[in-house]
Design an enzyme around this catalytic site. Structure first.
Site, PDB file in Angstrom:
ATOM      1  N   ARG A  38       0.846  -1.199   0.000  1.00 60.18           N
ATOM      2  CA  ARG A  38       0.000   0.000   0.000  1.00 60.18           C
ATOM      3  C   ARG A  38       0.876   1.241   0.000  1.00 60.18           C
ATOM      4  O   ARG A  38       1.641   1.475   0.925  1.00 60.18           O
ATOM      5  CB  ARG A  38      -0.926   0.008   1.219  1.00 60.18           C
ATOM      6  CG  ARG A  38      -1.888   1.178   1.209  1.00 60.18           C
ATOM      7  CD  ARG A  38      -3.034   0.987   2.165  1.00 60.18           C
ATOM      8  NE  ARG A  38      -2.630   1.060   3.554  1.00 60.18           N
ATOM      9  CZ  ARG A  38      -3.483   0.906   4.570  1.00 60.18           C
ATOM     10  NH1 ARG A  38      -4.744   0.647   4.326  1.00 60.18           N
ATOM     11  NH2 ARG A  38      -3.067   0.988   5.795  1.00 60.18           N
ATOM     12  N   SER A 107     -12.721  -3.858   0.264  1.00 59.63           N
ATOM     13  CA  SER A 107     -12.994  -3.306   1.590  1.00 59.63           C
ATOM     14  C   SER A 107     -14.498  -3.184   1.814  1.00 59.63           C
ATOM     15  O   SER A 107     -15.231  -2.754   0.924  1.00 59.63           O
ATOM     16  CB  SER A 107     -12.354  -1.917   1.734  1.00 59.63           C
ATOM     17  OG  SER A 107     -10.955  -2.021   1.740  1.00 59.63           O
ATOM     18  N   LYS A 136      -4.588   4.746   9.392  1.00 67.38           N
ATOM     19  CA  LYS A 136      -5.272   5.341   8.253  1.00 67.38           C
ATOM     20  C   LYS A 136      -6.105   6.503   8.764  1.00 67.38           C
ATOM     21  O   LYS A 136      -6.921   6.339   9.667  1.00 67.38           O
ATOM     22  CB  LYS A 136      -6.175   4.305   7.571  1.00 67.38           C
ATOM     23  CG  LYS A 136      -6.798   4.792   6.272  1.00 67.38           C
ATOM     24  CD  LYS A 136      -7.594   3.672   5.624  1.00 67.38           C
ATOM     25  CE  LYS A 136      -8.226   4.160   4.314  1.00 67.38           C
ATOM     26  NZ  LYS A 136      -9.023   3.106   3.667  1.00 67.38           N
TER      27      LYS A 136
END
Length: 212
Positions: A38, A107, A136
């Protein structure tokens, strides 16, 4: 069969490549079963180069590599799959682009998204976030908690991986309540000894007796 029990999601706050790849390899030595690359902040060229090296490293440990969001990067390095969010490339287009043989994770943040995901041929869903997280900071839905996991388990028949606020202390609850695995970032990337921390997480998962 893909082992989703311990997914290490790489930490893009580590800008030094030497440290980045050392942490990644430590997670592989420690028993991470799948890696998600990521990169939210770097440019495409840097992302591509990290993906290329990550794939070589992961495959040397026989561990699959999936790419977060960027299908173009996944295709460019022939990664094992992609993980997409609700506002990324629509699932059906993503599947058409990567083909049937690649992993696609999606997700999910509520029950309606889980119902919709169950109609698709996604390989797994990532419940995000299961608990509050500081890793996040944007596009973050309210945490679902264990009750949310139990609700979604009833709605989705394929593997579930939970991410967000995961620590050694809550891994057993997550696995025993229907998740097929955990996805962690800082629990490994910020650990003083990432390899040992990965081994410990893997041991806790296996001690539930639900995942080998």
């Amino acid at each position: 069969m893909i082992d989703y029990s311990l997914m290490f999601v790489t930490d893009d706050s580590i800008t030094d490549d030497t440290i980045f790849f050392r942490v990644l390899e430590d997670s592989l030595k420690g028993g991470a079963t799948i890696i998600q690359l990521r990169e939210k902040s770097c440019n495409t060229d840097s992302f591509y180069k990290r993906a290329l090296t990550s794939k070589l490293l992961c495959h040397s440990y026989n561990v699959p590599l999936i790419i977060n969001d960027r299908i173009d990067i996944a295709l460019a390095v022939d990664a094992d799959g992609v993980h997409i969010g609700q506002t990324d490339m629509p699932y059906k287009i993503a599947r058409k682009l990567v083909g049937d043989s690649k992993i696609i994770g999606l997700s999910v943040s509520d029950s309606q998204q889980a119902i919709e995901a169950n109609k698709l041929t996604v390989d797994y869903i990532g419940i995000s976030p299961i608990f509050d997280t500081h890793t996040k900071k944007t596009d973050l839905a309210p945490s679902l908690g264990i009750e949310g996991l139990k609700m979604i388990r009833k709605l989705f028949s394929k593997p579930i991986v939970c991410i967000g606020g995961i620590k050694k202390e809550n891994v057993v609850d997550i696995i025993k309540n229907g998740s097929n695995g955990i996805a962690v970032v800082s629990a490994i990337s910020k650990a003083e000894y990432p390899e040992q921390e990965t081994k410990l997480l893997k041991e806790i998962i296996c001690q539930t007796g639900l995942i080998q």
